[in-house]
Each structure stands twice: as structure tokens, then as C-alpha cells.
Motif scaffolding. Structure first.
Motif, PDB file in Angstrom:
ATOM      1  N   ARG A 246       0.822  -1.213   0.000  1.00 14.86           N
ATOM      2  CA  ARG A 246       0.000   0.000   0.000  1.00 14.86           C
ATOM      3  C   ARG A 246       0.855   1.260   0.000  1.00 14.86           C
ATOM      4  O   ARG A 246       0.618   2.187  -0.787  1.00 14.86           O
ATOM      5  CB  ARG A 246      -0.930  -0.034   1.223  1.00 14.86           C
ATOM      6  N   LEU A 247       1.848   1.299   0.849  1.00 17.93           N
ATOM      7  CA  LEU A 247       2.667   2.506   0.952  1.00 17.93           C
ATOM      8  C   LEU A 247       3.622   2.648  -0.224  1.00 17.93           C
ATOM      9  O   LEU A 247       3.891   3.754  -0.692  1.00 17.93           O
ATOM     10  CB  LEU A 247       3.434   2.498   2.276  1.00 17.93           C
ATOM     11  N   MET A 248       4.143   1.539  -0.725  1.00 18.29           N
ATOM     12  CA  MET A 248       4.998   1.615  -1.911  1.00 18.29           C
ATOM     13  C   MET A 248       4.210   2.085  -3.131  1.00 18.29           C
ATOM     14  O   MET A 248       4.697   2.906  -3.921  1.00 18.29           O
ATOM     15  CB  MET A 248       5.636   0.257  -2.190  1.00 18.29           C
ATOM     16  N   GLN A 249       2.983   1.577  -3.294  1.00 18.21           N
ATOM     17  CA  GLN A 249       2.170   1.999  -4.432  1.00 18.21           C
ATOM     18  C   GLN A 249       1.813   3.477  -4.321  1.00 18.21           C
ATOM     19  O   GLN A 249       1.807   4.199  -5.332  1.00 18.21           O
ATOM     20  CB  GLN A 249       0.895   1.166  -4.524  1.00 18.21           C
ATOM     21  N   ALA A 250       1.530   3.926  -3.101  1.00 13.84           N
ATOM     22  CA  ALA A 250       1.247   5.353  -2.908  1.00 13.84           C
ATOM     23  C   ALA A 250       2.455   6.195  -3.280  1.00 13.84           C
ATOM     24  O   ALA A 250       2.324   7.269  -3.886  1.00 13.84           O
ATOM     25  CB  ALA A 250       0.842   5.606  -1.455  1.00 13.84           C
ATOM     26  N   PHE A 251       3.655   5.717  -2.949  1.00 17.28           N
ATOM     27  CA  PHE A 251       4.875   6.441  -3.316  1.00 17.28           C
ATOM     28  C   PHE A 251       5.055   6.459  -4.834  1.00 17.28           C
ATOM     29  O   PHE A 251       5.383   7.488  -5.422  1.00 17.28           O
ATOM     30  CB  PHE A 251       6.088   5.790  -2.649  1.00 17.28           C
ATOM     31  N   ILE A 252       4.825   5.326  -5.483  1.00 22.26           N
ATOM     32  CA  ILE A 252       4.945   5.257  -6.948  1.00 22.26           C
ATOM     33  C   ILE A 252       3.946   6.185  -7.617  1.00 22.26           C
ATOM     34  O   ILE A 252       4.302   6.935  -8.549  1.00 22.26           O
ATOM     35  CB  ILE A 252       4.727   3.796  -7.400  1.00 22.26           C
ATOM     36  N   ASP A 253       2.704   6.178  -7.116  1.00 24.92           N
ATOM     37  CA  ASP A 253       1.683   7.026  -7.721  1.00 24.92           C
ATOM     38  C   ASP A 253       2.000   8.504  -7.520  1.00 24.92           C
ATOM     39  O   ASP A 253       1.734   9.322  -8.410  1.00 24.92           O
ATOM     40  CB  ASP A 253       0.322   6.706  -7.097  1.00 24.92           C
ATOM     41  N   ARG A 254       2.594   8.838  -6.384  1.00 25.59           N
ATOM     42  CA  ARG A 254       2.938  10.235  -6.111  1.00 25.59           C
ATOM     43  C   ARG A 254       4.035  10.727  -7.044  1.00 25.59           C
ATOM     44  O   ARG A 254       4.092  11.907  -7.393  1.00 25.59           O
ATOM     45  CB  ARG A 254       3.411  10.363  -4.649  1.00 25.59           C
ATOM     46  N   LYS A 255       4.906   9.823  -7.469  1.00 26.39           N
ATOM     47  CA  LYS A 255       6.053  10.227  -8.304  1.00 26.39           C
ATOM     48  C   LYS A 255       5.675  10.400  -9.764  1.00 26.39           C
ATOM     49  O   LYS A 255       6.450  10.889 -10.571  1.00 26.39           O
ATOM     50  CB  LYS A 255       7.163   9.181  -8.196  1.00 26.39           C
ATOM     51  N   ARG A 256       4.467   9.968 -10.175  1.00 26.04           N
ATOM     52  CA  ARG A 256       4.089  10.047 -11.581  1.00 26.04           C
ATOM     53  C   ARG A 256       3.803  11.498 -11.986  1.00 26.04           C
ATOM     54  O   ARG A 256       3.318  12.280 -11.218  1.00 26.04           O
ATOM     55  CB  ARG A 256       2.844   9.179 -11.838  1.00 26.04           C
TER      56      ARG A 256
END
Length: 256
Positions: A246-256
Motif C-alpha cells: 500500500r505505501l509503496m504503491q502510494a509512493f509510486i503514484d505520487r512520483k508520476r
């Protein structure tokens, strides 16, 4: 404030932050046997609450978080009762050190002797600009013991030796330079400084923080290779929950 017992008050906020206030212990929040037992018991109750994300330990008085152990009580001790008294204080410090969530010491005013030992058992120490610190035991005929053993790990052998053998006090600026405290707040800004650290911790995964704290405690005592090898299993176990994904995906989505 909810009173868990006569010496242990608790305030909770919706974020999972709990403030434990040492109460009814005099103007300097002194640790006598009754206070030691009550605060330890309060910590043991709170340690079972999985929803706690950060614990802040404070004193009821702005003169100190904990001024020290009760010298009036200690003056009446013999060998057996002295060992019983210091065992109780050891157990309190261990309850702080073993608390599963991060623990912040909120440190206004004086922090001496047993108070500094409790603070050393916390994960973070945040001091007021005018705070004072010391280990005065040798001046009253006793050595600094129990969790004073953490001091060389925090500030080095030379500075720890200076504190426990000269019994001289140091100010907040010196404590910060030595690494005894992590933050010194500006005048009137102690709660703001505590809140800044709370917010930083709340941005982290709560399960990851609990695992990290447990690892740190083990690293303090294990040889390097054992510490490294132990970490592998703990890393794998973190994926038993959805927190990493969950937190890794949130980080990935934030970087887009």
C-alpha cells in the motif's frame, strides 16, 4: 485526561498519539516507589493497545519531565530495600524501552538522575531551550546505575564518564551537541517541536516502525553478523500485511 491510576494520566488523539503524563509527583515530578510502580503499570496497559502509533511521556509540571528519584525515600534505605527500590526503577525504564511504539520524552526544565535514565530509555528526547541535565548520584553517596548504562552508547564513554563522575549539570545546547537530546526547542516551542517529530513518525508505516524499533533494541545487544541475519526474517515478515504494498504503491503514484 483519563487517569489510569493516581500517578498516570493519559490523553489520546484520533491519530493514535497518546500522551502519558506523570501526575501527583510533586512540582518536579519525583520518582518515589509508588510513582514508579504506577507509571510502569500504566505503560504495561498501554503497550497492549495496537492502535497506539506514538507515545509521548511528559510531566504534570513544566519544571521537569522527571526531576529524579525520591532522595527522601532513598535516605531511609538499607541494602535490601535499596535493591528493591532500584529494581523497580529498572523495571520502569525497561517498560519504556520495550514499549512497542515509538516513545518521545518531552523534557522541560530539570532532568536528573533517574529521570535522565527514563529519558535515555525513550526513542527520542526533545528538550526545552532552558532544560538542564545531570547525574548527581555520586554527590549523595551512590553510583549512577541501571539505565545510566545507556549513556555511553548515546554520548560516548568520555562524556558519560564526565556526567556520572563529576555530577556536574549541562545545559540544553551542550546536551544537543553531545547527542544526549535530539532536538532543542526554541523558547515557548516545546510542544511544537514534539508535534513536528510526531508528524514525521505518523508519515511512516506503523507496523514498519514497530518492527524497526524492535530491531534497534536487538541490534544494541547482538553481534553484527547476527544483527544482519536477524533482519532478513523481519524484512520478509513485513510483507505479511498490506502495509508495504500500500505505501509503496502510494509512493509510486505520487512520483508520476
Amino acid at each position: 485526561m483519563q487517569m489510569l491510576n493516581p500517578h498516570c494520566g493519559v490523553e489520546r488523539d484520533p491519530r493514535g498519539v497518546v500522551r502519558l503524563t506523570i501526575c501527583n509527583a510533586g512540582s518536579l515530578n519525583i520518582l518515589g516507589s509508588a510513582v514508579i510502580t504506577a507509571v510502569r503499570e500504566g505503560l504495561q496497559v498501554l503497550a497492549t493497545e495496537r492502535q497506539i502509533r506514538v507515545l509521548v511521556i511528559a510531566g504534570q509540571s513544566e519544571k521537569s519531565m522527571i526531576g529524579g528519584a525520591d532522595i527522601k525515600e532513598m535516605a531511609r534505605l538499607d541494602q535490601a530495600s535499596a535493591e528493591k527500590f532500584i529494581t523497580g526503577l529498572r523495571d520502569l525504564c525497561e517498560a519504556v524501552r520495550a514499549f512497542p511504539a515509538p516513545v518521545i520524552a518531552r523534557m522541560p526544565g530539570w532532568c536528573l538522575g533517574g529521570g535522565l535514565e527514563v529519558a535515555a530509555a525513550c526513542d527520542f528526547r526533545i528538550a526545552a531551550h532552558d532544560a538542564k541535565f545531570g547525574m548527581p548520584e555520586v554527590r549523595v553517596g551512590i553510583p549512577s546505575v541501571i539505565h545510566a548504562a545507556l549513556l555511553p552508547r548515546l554520548i560516548g564513554w568520555g562524556r558519560a564518564r564526565w556526567l556520572v563522575m563529576t555530577a556536574e549539570n549541562i545545559d540544553a545546547a551542550t546536551a544537543l551537541a553531545w547527542g544526549l537530546v535530539d532536538v532543542v526547542a526554541g523558547e515557548g516551542g516545546l510542544d511544537e517541536a514534539v508535534e513536528k517529530t510526531v508528524k514525521a513518525l505518523l508519515e511512516c508505516g506503523p507496523q514498519a516502525l514497530r518492527a524497526q524499533k524492535a530491531l534497534l533494541r536487538q541490534w544494541e545487544e547482538l553481534p553484527l553478523k547476527e544483527s544482519v541475519d536477524l533482519s532478513i526474517g523481519v524484512f520478509g515478515q513485513s510483507f505479511q500485511t498490506d502495509e508495504p504494498h500500500r505505501l509503496m504503491q502510494a509512493f509510486i503514484d505520487r512520483k508520476r
